[in-house]
Design a protein around this motif. Structure first.
Motif, PDB file in Angstrom:
ATOM      1  N   MET A 182       0.847  -1.190   0.000  1.00 20.65           N
ATOM      2  CA  MET A 182       0.000   0.000   0.000  1.00 20.65           C
ATOM      3  C   MET A 182       0.882   1.239   0.000  1.00 20.65           C
ATOM      4  SD  MET A 182      -2.912   1.606   0.119  1.00 20.65           S
ATOM      5  CE  MET A 182      -4.167   0.398   0.555  1.00 20.65           C
ATOM      6  N   VAL A 183       0.699   2.103  -0.992  1.00 14.90           N
ATOM      7  CA  VAL A 183       1.442   3.353  -1.069  1.00 14.90           C
ATOM      8  C   VAL A 183       0.709   4.411  -0.261  1.00 14.90           C
ATOM      9  CG1 VAL A 183       2.235   5.210  -2.581  1.00 14.90           C
ATOM     10  CG2 VAL A 183       2.403   2.813  -3.331  1.00 14.90           C
ATOM     11  N   ALA A 184       1.436   5.026   0.670  1.00 14.14           N
ATOM     12  CA  ALA A 184       0.866   6.099   1.492  1.00 14.14           C
ATOM     13  C   ALA A 184       1.764   7.328   1.418  1.00 14.14           C
ATOM     14  CB  ALA A 184       0.704   5.634   2.935  1.00 14.14           C
ATOM     15  N   PHE A 185       1.258   8.438   1.937  1.00 17.65           N
ATOM     16  CA  PHE A 185       1.974   9.712   1.872  1.00 17.65           C
ATOM     17  C   PHE A 185       1.378  10.615   2.944  1.00 17.65           C
ATOM     18  CE2 PHE A 185      -1.151   8.933  -1.430  1.00 17.65           C
ATOM     19  CZ  PHE A 185      -2.152   9.832  -1.097  1.00 17.65           C
ATOM     20  N   ASP A 186       2.004  11.727   3.216  1.00 16.08           N
ATOM     21  CA  ASP A 186       1.443  12.660   4.185  1.00 16.08           C
ATOM     22  C   ASP A 186       0.060  13.122   3.729  1.00 16.08           C
ATOM     23  OD1 ASP A 186       3.372  12.927   6.292  1.00 16.08           O
ATOM     24  OD2 ASP A 186       4.696  13.949   4.858  1.00 16.08           O
ATOM     25  N   SER A 187      -0.865  13.192   4.675  1.00 14.20           N
ATOM     26  CA  SER A 187      -2.264  13.591   4.450  1.00 14.20           C
ATOM     27  C   SER A 187      -3.036  12.575   3.608  1.00 14.20           C
ATOM     28  CB  SER A 187      -2.352  14.986   3.809  1.00 14.20           C
ATOM     29  OG  SER A 187      -1.868  15.962   4.710  1.00 14.20           O
ATOM     30  N   ALA A 188      -2.596  11.300   3.612  1.00 16.51           N
ATOM     31  CA  ALA A 188      -3.399  10.240   3.008  1.00 16.51           C
ATOM     32  C   ALA A 188      -4.627   9.989   3.875  1.00 16.51           C
ATOM     33  CB  ALA A 188      -2.584   8.956   2.880  1.00 16.51           C
ATOM     34  N   GLU A 189      -5.685   9.473   3.280  1.00 17.11           N
ATOM     35  CA  GLU A 189      -6.884   9.085   4.022  1.00 17.11           C
ATOM     36  C   GLU A 189      -6.581   7.793   4.774  1.00 17.11           C
ATOM     37  OE1 GLU A 189     -10.485   8.938   5.653  1.00 17.11           O
ATOM     38  OE2 GLU A 189     -10.048  10.549   4.208  1.00 17.11           O
ATOM     39  N   TYR A 190      -6.709   7.843   6.103  1.00 22.28           N
ATOM     40  CA  TYR A 190      -6.304   6.708   6.932  1.00 22.28           C
ATOM     41  C   TYR A 190      -7.074   5.443   6.562  1.00 22.28           C
ATOM     42  CZ  TYR A 190      -4.422   4.512  11.164  1.00 22.28           C
ATOM     43  OH  TYR A 190      -3.759   3.700  12.037  1.00 22.28           O
ATOM     44  N   LEU A 191      -8.379   5.561   6.335  1.00 20.06           N
ATOM     45  CA  LEU A 191      -9.170   4.375   6.029  1.00 20.06           C
ATOM     46  C   LEU A 191      -8.823   3.798   4.663  1.00 20.06           C
ATOM     47  CD1 LEU A 191     -11.319   2.473   7.089  1.00 20.06           C
ATOM     48  CD2 LEU A 191     -13.075   3.985   6.149  1.00 20.06           C
ATOM     49  N   ASP A 192      -8.401   4.649   3.727  1.00 22.84           N
ATOM     50  CA  ASP A 192      -7.948   4.149   2.426  1.00 22.84           C
ATOM     51  C   ASP A 192      -6.763   3.211   2.596  1.00 22.84           C
ATOM     52  OD1 ASP A 192      -9.841   5.770   1.301  1.00 22.84           O
ATOM     53  OD2 ASP A 192      -8.445   7.042   0.199  1.00 22.84           O
ATOM     54  N   VAL A 193      -5.907   3.531   3.557  1.00 22.93           N
ATOM     55  CA  VAL A 193      -4.710   2.727   3.804  1.00 22.93           C
ATOM     56  C   VAL A 193      -5.056   1.474   4.600  1.00 22.93           C
ATOM     57  CG1 VAL A 193      -2.441   2.694   4.920  1.00 22.93           C
ATOM     58  CG2 VAL A 193      -3.225   4.768   3.738  1.00 22.93           C
ATOM     59  N   ILE A 194      -5.730   1.666   5.727  1.00 23.61           N
ATOM     60  CA  ILE A 194      -5.943   0.583   6.678  1.00 23.61           C
ATOM     61  C   ILE A 194      -7.044  -0.380   6.246  1.00 23.61           C
ATOM     62  CG2 ILE A 194      -6.560   0.051   9.067  1.00 23.61           C
ATOM     63  CD1 ILE A 194      -3.762   1.250   8.625  1.00 23.61           C
ATOM     64  N   GLY A 195      -8.117   0.144   5.623  1.00 27.41           N
ATOM     65  CA  GLY A 195      -9.244  -0.715   5.248  1.00 27.41           C
ATOM     66  C   GLY A 195      -8.832  -1.906   4.388  1.00 27.41           C
ATOM     67  N   PRO A 196      -8.205  -1.681   3.233  1.00 30.38           N
ATOM     68  CA  PRO A 196      -7.771  -2.810   2.408  1.00 30.38           C
ATOM     69  C   PRO A 196      -6.736  -3.697   3.091  1.00 30.38           C
ATOM     70  CG  PRO A 196      -7.905  -0.822   1.089  1.00 30.38           C
ATOM     71  CD  PRO A 196      -8.060  -0.403   2.510  1.00 30.38           C
ATOM     72  N   LEU A 197      -5.783  -3.090   3.820  1.00 33.67           N
ATOM     73  CA  LEU A 197      -4.750  -3.902   4.460  1.00 33.67           C
ATOM     74  C   LEU A 197      -5.347  -4.817   5.530  1.00 33.67           C
ATOM     75  CD1 LEU A 197      -1.768  -1.396   4.836  1.00 33.67           C
ATOM     76  CD2 LEU A 197      -2.119  -3.153   3.094  1.00 33.67           C
ATOM     77  N   GLU A 198      -6.266  -4.301   6.323  1.00 36.47           N
ATOM     78  CA  GLU A 198      -6.908  -5.133   7.337  1.00 36.47           C
ATOM     79  C   GLU A 198      -7.742  -6.242   6.684  1.00 36.47           C
ATOM     80  OE1 GLU A 198      -6.657  -5.468  10.478  1.00 36.47           O
ATOM     81  OE2 GLU A 198      -5.413  -3.750  10.987  1.00 36.47           O
ATOM     82  N   THR A 199      -8.322  -5.954   5.533  1.00 34.50           N
ATOM     83  CA  THR A 199      -9.104  -6.971   4.832  1.00 34.50           C
ATOM     84  C   THR A 199      -8.208  -8.099   4.339  1.00 34.50           C
ATOM     85  OG1 THR A 199     -10.655  -5.235   4.151  1.00 34.50           O
ATOM     86  CG2 THR A 199     -10.810  -7.351   3.015  1.00 34.50           C
ATOM     87  N   PHE A 200      -7.074  -7.754   3.731  1.00 36.26           N
ATOM     88  CA  PHE A 200      -6.114  -8.780   3.322  1.00 36.26           C
ATOM     89  C   PHE A 200      -5.597  -9.559   4.534  1.00 36.26           C
ATOM     90  CE2 PHE A 200      -5.141  -6.205  -0.668  1.00 36.26           C
ATOM     91  CZ  PHE A 200      -5.616  -7.171  -1.541  1.00 36.26           C
ATOM     92  N   ALA A 201      -5.292  -8.849   5.629  1.00 32.58           N
ATOM     93  CA  ALA A 201      -4.770  -9.507   6.827  1.00 32.58           C
ATOM     94  C   ALA A 201      -5.801 -10.465   7.415  1.00 32.58           C
ATOM     95  CB  ALA A 201      -4.364  -8.461   7.860  1.00 32.58           C
ATOM     96  N   THR A 202      -7.062 -10.071   7.383  1.00 36.21           N
ATOM     97  CA  THR A 202      -8.125 -10.940   7.891  1.00 36.21           C
ATOM     98  C   THR A 202      -8.245 -12.193   7.047  1.00 36.21           C
ATOM     99  OG1 THR A 202      -9.337  -9.040   8.784  1.00 36.21           O
ATOM    100  CG2 THR A 202     -10.587 -11.068   8.431  1.00 36.21           C
ATOM    101  N   ALA A 203      -8.142 -12.034   5.734  1.00 33.43           N
ATOM    102  CA  ALA A 203      -8.199 -13.200   4.845  1.00 33.43           C
ATOM    103  C   ALA A 203      -7.073 -14.172   5.172  1.00 33.43           C
ATOM    104  CB  ALA A 203      -8.120 -12.763   3.384  1.00 33.43           C
ATOM    105  N   ALA A 204      -5.876 -13.647   5.408  1.00 30.10           N
ATOM    106  CA  ALA A 204      -4.746 -14.509   5.745  1.00 30.10           C
ATOM    107  C   ALA A 204      -4.958 -15.198   7.081  1.00 30.10           C
ATOM    108  CB  ALA A 204      -3.456 -13.691   5.774  1.00 30.10           C
ATOM    109  N   ALA A 205      -5.646 -14.526   7.993  1.00 33.05           N
ATOM    110  CA  ALA A 205      -5.849 -15.083   9.332  1.00 33.05           C
ATOM    111  C   ALA A 205      -6.897 -16.198   9.349  1.00 33.05           C
ATOM    112  CB  ALA A 205      -6.257 -13.978  10.301  1.00 33.05           C
ATOM    113  N   VAL A 206      -7.911 -16.091   8.489  1.00 29.01           N
ATOM    114  CA  VAL A 206      -8.994 -17.076   8.551  1.00 29.01           C
ATOM    115  C   VAL A 206      -8.756 -18.281   7.644  1.00 29.01           C
ATOM    116  CG1 VAL A 206     -10.688 -15.323   9.161  1.00 29.01           C
ATOM    117  CG2 VAL A 206     -10.397 -15.940   6.760  1.00 29.01           C
ATOM    118  N   THR A 207      -7.746 -18.231   6.796  1.00 25.85           N
ATOM    119  CA  THR A 207      -7.442 -19.374   5.950  1.00 25.85           C
ATOM    120  C   THR A 207      -6.328 -20.199   6.570  1.00 25.85           C
ATOM    121  OG1 THR A 207      -6.792 -20.073   3.725  1.00 25.85           O
ATOM    122  CG2 THR A 207      -5.756 -18.082   4.578  1.00 25.85           C
ATOM    123  N   SER A 208      -6.230 -21.434   6.149  1.00 31.11           N
ATOM    124  CA  SER A 208      -5.165 -22.295   6.657  1.00 31.11           C
ATOM    125  C   SER A 208      -3.794 -21.854   6.141  1.00 31.11           C
ATOM    126  CB  SER A 208      -5.420 -23.753   6.245  1.00 31.11           C
ATOM    127  OG  SER A 208      -5.523 -23.859   4.827  1.00 31.11           O
TER     128      SER A 208
END
Length: 327
Positions: free
Chosen positions: A1-27
């Motif tokens: 995820m590319v971020a920069f000063d004054s990026a929208e926090y949810l734009d950054v965290i929302g997709p990353l948390e979704t990918f992380a959740t997918a990794a957590a619930v799969t074997s």
């Protein structure tokens, strides 16, 4: 995820948390590994004032399988960051999946990656994107779009919908559904979808017997779903079943079945390369002609035109059909 000063926090965290959740619930705990990239590895200040901590610089984009660019108030400066634009071009020349969240589309456009492509962004920025980059066909309606390997999404939470679509593309619909459930959110909406969803209606139905029947309908769309057949499955008379269903869902059984079948058809048109007859059969339509009439009546568009506009498979280049491992 590319971020920069004054990026929208949810734009950054929302997709990353979704990918992380997918990794957590799969074997497969290594299904996705995540990193935030920035020009320099230093704390960034999101538009909300919260801190974003990048772990890699732009050089790492060349090794990534998926690169997403956030949006936010700092997008103007990011769009003029020559090092970022060149890193994105370099990544795109390989097999990397490139995507933007919200106004991150401006960065992709500045890099020339959206020229000749359709793109989505936040509704309030569509006119500006189209005016600034006339080589880009800006679509105001879709939640997200995929055009020849480049993914773009509308505002903020639409980035999560796009991420769930990527997970479904990488690992199948079951993991996407499990991820959405773990996040206590609606199942991923197809890119061309705004508010239409049989699943959303289902989730608003508290009556357990009717809800159980709805769940069965969604898994058996090619079955006999007449009122009589559904009433028999619910162990009710047809008259009583229709009355109870209408009371609990605010729609007739036939209307629910129609919405469910049309929703599934849209998903198959967007996410698979199946022929129209196969799509029609899987959704319980008698033929491709019946499917076409249903879509024309309810959506005002034929299946083939819908796929051209919203289909991830249809709009991928031939090499995009390869089975990439996303890590």
């Amino acid at each position: 995820m590319v971020a920069f000063d004054s990026a929208e926090y949810l734009d950054v965290i929302g997709p990353l948390e979704t990918f992380a959740t997918a990794a957590a619930v799969t074997s497969d705990r290594q299904a996705y590994s995540l990193a935030i990239a920035a020009r320099e590895i230093r704390p960034l200040s999101a538009s909300s004032g919260l801190a974003i901590l990048p772990t890699v610089d732009y050089a790492a984009l060349a090794e990534a399988d998926t690169v997403l660019v956030a949006g936010g108030a700092g997008i103007e400066a990011a769009s003029q960051d020559a090092a970022l634009l060149e890193a994105l071009r370099h990544a795109a020349r390989g097999s990397c999946r490139i995507a933007s969240v919200c106004t991150g589309a401006f960065v992709l456009a500045a890099a020339g990656l959206l020229d000749g492509r359709r793109a989505a962004t936040h509704w309030n920025w569509c006119a500006r994107l189209a005016e600034r980059y006339p080589a880009v066909t800006v679509e105001a309606d879709p939640i997200f779009l995929v055009d020849r390997g480049i993914w773009t999404s509308a505002g903020v939470t639409a980035g999560i919908d796009m991420t769930l679509a990527m997970i479904e593309r990488d690992h199948g619909p079951n993991l996407a559904m499990r991820t959405a459930q773990e996040l206590v959110m609606f199942r991923r909406r197809p890119g061309g979808q705004s508010q239409f969803s049989a699943e959303l209606k289902l989730q608003a139905t508290p009556h357990r017997p009717i809800r159980t029947l709805q769940e069965w309908v969604l898994e058996n769309l090619a079955a006999d779903l007449s009122v009589e057949a559904l009433a028999a499955r619910a162990a009710m008379s047809a008259r009583n079943f229709a009355r109870v269903f209408q009371r609990e869902t605010q729609m007739t059984p036939a209307r629910f079945v129609e919405q469910a079948r049309l929703q599934k058809a849209r998903e198959l048109l967007e996410l698979t390369a199946r022929g129209l007859e196969e799509v029609a059969a899987a959704c319980g339509y008698g033929s491709a002609d019946v499917l076409t009439r249903a879509m024309q009546r309810r959506l005002g568009v034929a299946p083939i035109d819908y796929r051209r506009r919203f289909g991830a498979i249809w709009n991928e280049p031939s090499e995009g059909a390869k089975d990439h491992a996303r890590h």
